[in-house]
Write a protein that holds these residues in place. Sequence first.
Motif, PDB file in Angstrom:
ATOM      1  N   MET A   1      34.937  26.625 -61.455  1.00  0.00           N
ATOM      2  CA  MET A   1      34.643  27.908 -60.816  1.00  0.00           C
ATOM      3  C   MET A   1      34.180  27.665 -59.375  1.00  0.00           C
ATOM      4  N   ILE A   2      34.804  28.348 -58.430  1.00  0.00           N
ATOM      5  CA  ILE A   2      34.451  28.185 -57.020  1.00  0.00           C
ATOM      6  C   ILE A   2      33.187  28.990 -56.716  1.00  0.00           C
ATOM      7  N   GLU A   3      32.188  28.324 -56.137  1.00  0.00           N
ATOM      8  CA  GLU A   3      30.955  29.023 -55.782  1.00  0.00           C
ATOM      9  C   GLU A   3      31.200  29.954 -54.602  1.00  0.00           C
ATOM     10  N   LYS A   4      30.614  31.158 -54.707  1.00  0.00           N
ATOM     11  CA  LYS A   4      30.766  32.159 -53.661  1.00  0.00           C
ATOM     12  C   LYS A   4      29.439  32.334 -52.918  1.00  0.00           C
ATOM     13  N   ASN A   5      29.539  32.800 -51.702  1.00  0.00           N
ATOM     14  CA  ASN A   5      28.335  33.068 -50.918  1.00  0.00           C
ATOM     15  C   ASN A   5      27.779  34.427 -51.340  1.00  0.00           C
ATOM     16  N   ASP A   6      27.244  34.479 -52.573  1.00  0.00           N
ATOM     17  CA  ASP A   6      26.833  35.767 -53.126  1.00  0.00           C
ATOM     18  C   ASP A   6      25.322  35.958 -53.167  1.00  0.00           C
ATOM     19  N   ARG A  70      28.743  37.221 -62.034  1.00  0.00           N
ATOM     20  CA  ARG A  70      29.176  35.834 -62.218  1.00  0.00           C
ATOM     21  C   ARG A  70      29.690  35.594 -63.638  1.00  0.00           C
ATOM     22  N   LEU A  71      29.022  36.185 -64.623  1.00  0.00           N
ATOM     23  CA  LEU A  71      29.475  36.043 -65.999  1.00  0.00           C
ATOM     24  C   LEU A  71      30.867  36.653 -66.177  1.00  0.00           C
ATOM     25  N   LEU A  72      31.109  37.777 -65.555  1.00  0.00           N
ATOM     26  CA  LEU A  72      32.429  38.404 -65.606  1.00  0.00           C
ATOM     27  C   LEU A  72      33.486  37.513 -64.965  1.00  0.00           C
ATOM     28  N   ASP A  73      33.109  36.812 -63.892  1.00  0.00           N
ATOM     29  CA  ASP A  73      34.023  35.822 -63.295  1.00  0.00           C
ATOM     30  C   ASP A  73      34.441  34.789 -64.339  1.00  0.00           C
ATOM     31  N   VAL A  74      33.448  34.246 -65.037  1.00  0.00           N
ATOM     32  CA  VAL A  74      33.705  33.191 -66.018  1.00  0.00           C
ATOM     33  C   VAL A  74      34.581  33.710 -67.155  1.00  0.00           C
ATOM     34  N   LEU A  75      34.295  34.918 -67.627  1.00  0.00           N
ATOM     35  CA  LEU A  75      35.039  35.471 -68.758  1.00  0.00           C
ATOM     36  C   LEU A  75      36.431  35.942 -68.372  1.00  0.00           C
ATOM     37  N   GLY A  76      36.665  36.119 -67.075  1.00  0.00           N
ATOM     38  CA  GLY A  76      37.974  36.559 -66.613  1.00  0.00           C
ATOM     39  C   GLY A  76      38.208  38.049 -66.794  1.00  0.00           C
ATOM     40  N   ILE A  77      37.154  38.849 -66.604  1.00  0.00           N
ATOM     41  CA  ILE A  77      37.244  40.308 -66.756  1.00  0.00           C
ATOM     42  C   ILE A  77      37.220  40.954 -65.380  1.00  0.00           C
ATOM     43  N   ASN A  78      38.107  41.908 -65.159  1.00  0.00           N
ATOM     44  CA  ASN A  78      38.198  42.602 -63.876  1.00  0.00           C
ATOM     45  C   ASN A  78      36.906  43.375 -63.607  1.00  0.00           C
ATOM     46  N   HIS A  79      36.326  43.168 -62.423  1.00  0.00           N
ATOM     47  CA  HIS A  79      35.030  43.785 -62.152  1.00  0.00           C
ATOM     48  C   HIS A  79      34.770  43.879 -60.658  1.00  0.00           C
ATOM     49  N   ASP A 235      28.452  24.291 -69.566  1.00  0.00           N
ATOM     50  CA  ASP A 235      28.893  23.864 -68.242  1.00  0.00           C
ATOM     51  C   ASP A 235      28.895  25.007 -67.234  1.00  0.00           C
ATOM     52  N   ASP A 236      28.881  26.255 -67.721  1.00  0.00           N
ATOM     53  CA  ASP A 236      28.912  27.412 -66.832  1.00  0.00           C
ATOM     54  C   ASP A 236      27.528  27.778 -66.295  1.00  0.00           C
ATOM     55  N   ILE A 260      22.460  34.930 -73.066  1.00  0.00           N
ATOM     56  CA  ILE A 260      23.915  34.910 -72.888  1.00  0.00           C
ATOM     57  C   ILE A 260      24.571  33.926 -73.845  1.00  0.00           C
ATOM     58  N   THR A 261      24.033  32.712 -73.942  1.00  0.00           N
ATOM     59  CA  THR A 261      24.684  31.678 -74.761  1.00  0.00           C
ATOM     60  C   THR A 261      24.509  31.922 -76.254  1.00  0.00           C
ATOM     61  N   LYS A 262      23.342  32.370 -76.678  1.00  0.00           N
ATOM     62  CA  LYS A 262      23.130  32.634 -78.107  1.00  0.00           C
ATOM     63  C   LYS A 262      23.958  33.832 -78.568  1.00  0.00           C
TER      64      LYS A 262
END
Length: 274
Positions: A1-6, A70-79, A235-236, A260-262
């Motif tokens: 995952m590419i880090e963004k200046n967020d 960021r979680l939506l980025d990882v999951l691949g959901i449009n947001h 890893d995320d 989130i993980t549990k």
Amino acid sequence: MIEKNDIIFKLQDYRYLEWNDRTRTSQGTPGSFLKTYVGTGINRTYYKLSNSDYRGIIGHESVNELIASRLLDVLGINHVSYRLIHALVNIDDNEYETWMCSSKNFRKNSQEKMAFDAYFELMRQGKEMPIDFCKKRGWDEQIYKMMVFDYLICNRDRHGANIELIQNEDGTIQLAPLFDHGVSLLFSCYDNEEMASEYDVMKDRMCNNYFFTRSLEENLNYIPKDIKLNSLSQDDYGYIMRGIDEILPSVYGKKIWGMITKRWQRYEEIQNSK
């Protein structure tokens, strides 16, 4: 995952912004958090503060928006993507140093938006349920993915206006990118590290939900087994939680990542049992 200046850590002067009156409907969907925007059309930028009252700005919903984005980025959901800004703001002639979030307009100039609930009530057939309404239009996969995401962050406020539709110039209609996730995670633990450390991240809290039940865990039973999301792993952590410990006490970050993980593990258990 590419880090963004967020995250903008350097304090920025936003005292020129004029925030909406809580007693009126704000720009975008109605809510209890102060909002505003600058610019027009596709160049418009929206700003939102965390919860505030007579004590000042007491919440951290703006931080939640970034984590959720960021979680939506990882999951691949449009947001809608959010940025977190360390800002100096003015509310009712009082200055506050805080963290606020910003987002860009996701619509083109030729597009119109509408709240899902308003469109559904206008166009539904008989006693048609919202999910069946979406199935007919090919929107159901996006809704199911939204339900998984809302479970992961314990989103308490997915009402019908927090889901939007976009009408294109040719008249076609599509679901808008997901947005507005601040009332989630540990949002209710205001400046209380002891409360945060004792917070039960797996408790099935009753939530505002437009599609199924008020139980986010119960709603997982309606998710088809073939719904495909990008996997979530340890890893995320570096991407989703980067910089958060510099903004919130570390106990919050640990609890949020634990939630989130549990909850992801619980989602996988339910899916594998089908």
